[in-house]
Design an enzyme around this catalytic site. Structure first.
Site, PDB file in Angstrom:
ATOM      1  N   GLY A   1     -30.834 -24.835 -29.118  1.00  0.00           N
ATOM      2  CA  GLY A   1     -32.290 -24.837 -29.254  1.00  0.00           C
ATOM      3  C   GLY A   1     -32.764 -24.870 -30.690  1.00  0.00           C
TER       4      GLY A   1
ATOM      5  N   SER B   1     -33.747 -22.569 -26.140  1.00  0.00           N
ATOM      6  CA  SER B   1     -32.567 -23.060 -25.415  1.00  0.00           C
ATOM      7  C   SER B   1     -32.900 -23.318 -23.948  1.00  0.00           C
ATOM      8  CB  SER B   1     -31.392 -22.083 -25.551  1.00  0.00           C
ATOM      9  OG  SER B   1     -31.724 -20.789 -25.103  1.00  0.00           O
TER      10      SER B   1
ATOM     11  N   MET C   1     -27.043 -21.100 -24.214  1.00  0.00           N
ATOM     12  CA  MET C   1     -28.211 -20.378 -23.683  1.00  0.00           C
ATOM     13  C   MET C   1     -28.269 -18.989 -24.312  1.00  0.00           C
ATOM     14  SD  MET C   1     -29.553 -22.582 -21.580  1.00  0.00           S
ATOM     15  CE  MET C   1     -30.661 -21.685 -20.493  1.00  0.00           C
ATOM     16  N   SER C   2     -29.294 -18.766 -25.127  1.00  0.00           N
ATOM     17  CA  SER C   2     -29.399 -17.488 -25.838  1.00  0.00           C
ATOM     18  C   SER C   2     -30.255 -16.479 -25.094  1.00  0.00           C
ATOM     19  CB  SER C   2     -30.012 -17.729 -27.215  1.00  0.00           C
ATOM     20  OG  SER C   2     -31.353 -18.189 -27.056  1.00  0.00           O
ATOM     21  N   GLY C   3     -30.951 -16.949 -24.046  1.00  0.00           N
ATOM     22  CA  GLY C   3     -31.932 -16.091 -23.400  1.00  0.00           C
ATOM     23  C   GLY C   3     -33.299 -16.223 -24.039  1.00  0.00           C
ATOM     24  N   GLY C   4     -33.463 -17.233 -24.891  1.00  0.00           N
ATOM     25  CA  GLY C   4     -34.742 -17.500 -25.545  1.00  0.00           C
ATOM     26  C   GLY C   4     -35.399 -18.749 -24.988  1.00  0.00           C
TER      27      GLY C   4
ATOM     28  N   CYS D   1     -22.621 -17.879 -38.955  1.00  0.00           N
ATOM     29  CA  CYS D   1     -22.492 -17.870 -37.495  1.00  0.00           C
ATOM     30  C   CYS D   1     -22.534 -19.294 -36.949  1.00  0.00           C
ATOM     31  CB  CYS D   1     -23.606 -17.022 -36.880  1.00  0.00           C
ATOM     32  SG  CYS D   1     -23.558 -16.996 -35.081  1.00  0.00           S
TER      33      CYS D   1
ATOM     34  N   CYS E   1     -28.684 -11.568 -36.171  1.00  0.00           N
ATOM     35  CA  CYS E   1     -28.360 -11.470 -34.743  1.00  0.00           C
ATOM     36  C   CYS E   1     -27.668 -10.170 -34.361  1.00  0.00           C
ATOM     37  CB  CYS E   1     -27.538 -12.683 -34.297  1.00  0.00           C
ATOM     38  SG  CYS E   1     -26.192 -13.108 -35.403  1.00  0.00           S
TER      39      CYS E   1
ATOM     40  N   MET F   1     -23.087 -16.883 -25.013  1.00  0.00           N
ATOM     41  CA  MET F   1     -22.063 -16.348 -25.910  1.00  0.00           C
ATOM     42  C   MET F   1     -22.359 -14.899 -26.239  1.00  0.00           C
ATOM     43  SD  MET F   1     -21.870 -19.478 -28.631  1.00  0.00           S
ATOM     44  CE  MET F   1     -23.440 -20.250 -28.239  1.00  0.00           C
TER      45      MET F   1
END
Length: 368
Positions: free
Chosen positions: A128, A19, A13-16, A103, A200, A38
Site C-alpha cells: 500500500g 493495503s 496486508m497491514s490491517g490499514g 524494514c 512500526c 507479516m
C-alpha cells in the site's frame, strides 16, 4: 477475461486502509489476489502496545469481505537481526537511523518477496505504498506517488529495478482521500482506521521509554555552542537529534533572548549535547553532506557529476544540489542554498523530477 487472470499477486496486508484498497484494486484489474500478514515484532505482554492482534483481525475482515485468502508469516527473527540490532547500534553511535527504510529493504522487499515467490508461487507482491512504478527499456523505475502529501518513495530508495519489477503499487496512482472513499464505499473494516504513526515496532509508545529498555541512558551536560556555557542536563544523547527544539528543558534562560534553542551538535566521545539559539544559527546550517552505503535504483554506480534534487528527511522540500562521486562508495552532495538540520544516520534520497534515483546514509554534514 483480463490478461492478468493467470498472474498471482500477494498483497502485504497491514490491517490499514491503503493495503486493503490495494487488494481490491488488483482484484478489479483481474489478478488472482491473496493477502499476507507479516508479524515483524514479538510484543511484550506487559505493554499497552498490542496492535498486532487488532491489525491481523482487520486484515482478516478485509480479506473475508473481498473473498481472498489471508496467509500469515512471522519475520520477527529476521526483523530483530537485520533491522532492530542495526537501529540500536546506530543510536549507540550517536546517529539517528530510519528503521522504516531498513524494514522495507530487509523485510518487505526481501524476506516477503522471497517468501511470496518461493512459498506461495507469486508472480508479484503488492503493498500500500504511495509510489509508482514506470517501466522504460525493460527496466522498472520508481516514481513519487501521485499524492505529494503521501509520497513514500523516500522510504523505498534501497530497492533495485529488479525488486520494483516484481512489485505493484496500486494506490500510488491515487490521492489519499480517493483511497478512503473507495474503502468507505466498499464498507471495508479499515475505511475509517487512522494511519499508523511512529516506528512500526514502537507503535504509539513513548519513544524515550522504549529506547531506555534496550540502551542504558547516560545523562550529561548541555552546553551553548557559542560560549560553552552550561545550559542544563540531557538524559542521553540518543534521545536527541540535530535540529530538535522540543524536550530540551532549557526554555527561558536568563539573558537568553526570545529565540528558541536547537540541538546543533553531539559530542559522543564526551557525552556533550550542544545547543544554539535561532533556527538560522550557522551551526545548524549545512552546505552539503557526504553520503555512504549508496543504493541506486538502476544499479549503476555514479561515475560523473550529477545535478538533481535531494531530500534529507521525509516530508521535506526538495533541495537542488550537485552530487560528485568520491569513489569507495561515497559521494559529496553540495546544496545550492544552505539547509538546516542535516542529520548523520538519516538517508539522503535523490530525484530527477518524479523519478527516485536512489540514495545513501548521511555520514557527515558539510558546514562550509
Amino acid at each position: 477475461m483480463s490478461d492478468n487472470s493467470q498472474k498471482k499477486v500477494i498483497v502485504g496486508m497491514s490491517g490499514g486502509v491503503d493495503s486493503s484498497v490495494s487488494a481490491y484494486l488488483l482484484q478489479q484489474q483481474g489478478y488472482h489476489v491473496e493477502g499476507l500478514f507479516m508479524k515483524n515484532w514479538e510484543e511484550d505482554d506487559d505493554t499497552e502496545y498490542c496492535s498486532a492482534a487488532t491489525d491481523l483481525a482487520d486484515a482478516q475482515a478485509v480479506c473475508d469481505k473481498l473473498g481472498i485468502e489471508l496467509h500469515t508469516v512471522n519475520f520477527a527473527a529476521e526483523y530483530w537481526d537485520n533491522v532492530f540490532e542495526l537501529f540500536l547500534e546506530e543510536y549507540k553511535a550517536g546517529r539517528t537511523p530510519n528503521p522504516d527504510i531498513l524494514c522495507n529493504k530487509e523485510i518487505k522487499f526481501k524476506a516477503f518477496l522471497e517468501f511470496a515467490a518461493e512459498d506461495l508461487g507469486a508472480d508479484y507482491i503488492a503493498t500500500g505504498h504511495y509510489v509508482r512504478r514506470h517501466d522504460v527499456d525493460g527496466k522498472s523505475r520508481l516514481l513519487r506517488g501521485m499524492d505529494g502529501n503521501k509520497d513514500q518513495s523516500y522510504f523505498l530508495y534501497t530497492l533495485s529495478h529488479e525488486q520494483i519489477a516484481q512489485s505493484l503499487f496500486p494506490v500510488g496512482e491515487l490521492e489519499k482521500p480517493q483511497v478512503r472513499k473507495i474503502a468507505e464505499e466498499l464498507e471495508l473494516a479499515t475505511a475509517k482506521k487512522k494511519d499508523s504513526t511512529g516506528i512500526c515496532f514502537i507503535g504509539e509508545r513513548k519513544f524515550t521509554d522504549f529506547l531506555a529498555r534496550y540502551l542504558p541512558a547516560q545523562p550529561g551536560p548541555i552546553l551553548s555552542v557559542d560560549d560553552n556555557k552550561p545550559m542544563g542536563q540531557h538524559q542521553g544523547l540518543m534521545y536527541h537529534t540535530l535540529g530538535q527544539r522540543k524536550g530540551l528543558g532549557i526554555g527561558g534562560v536568563k539573558d537568553g533572548g526570545e529565540d528558541p534553542w536547537y540541538v546543533v551538535d553531539k559530542d559522543v566521545a564526551n557525552n556533550i549535547l550542544y545547543v544554539a539559539q535561532g533556527h538560522e544559527h550557522p551551526r545548524l546550517m549545512s552546505y552539503g553532506l557526504i553520503a555512504q552505503q549508496l543504493h541506486w535504483v538502476d544499479r549503476q554506480p555514479l561515475t560523473a557529476e550529477l545535478r538533481c534534487t535531494v531530500k534529507t528527511r521525509y516530508r521535506q522540500a526538495d533541495i537542488s544540489c550537485t552530487v560528485t562521486p568520491l569513489g569507495d562508495d561515497r559521494i559529496t552532495v553540495r546544496f545550492d542554498e544552505p539547509f538546516a538540520a542535516v542529520t548523520p544516520g538519516q538517508s539522503a534520497v535523490f530525484y530527477l523530477d518524479d523519478v527516485c534515483l536512489g540514495g545513501g546514509i548521511i555520514e557527515e554534514r558539510l558546514q562550509e
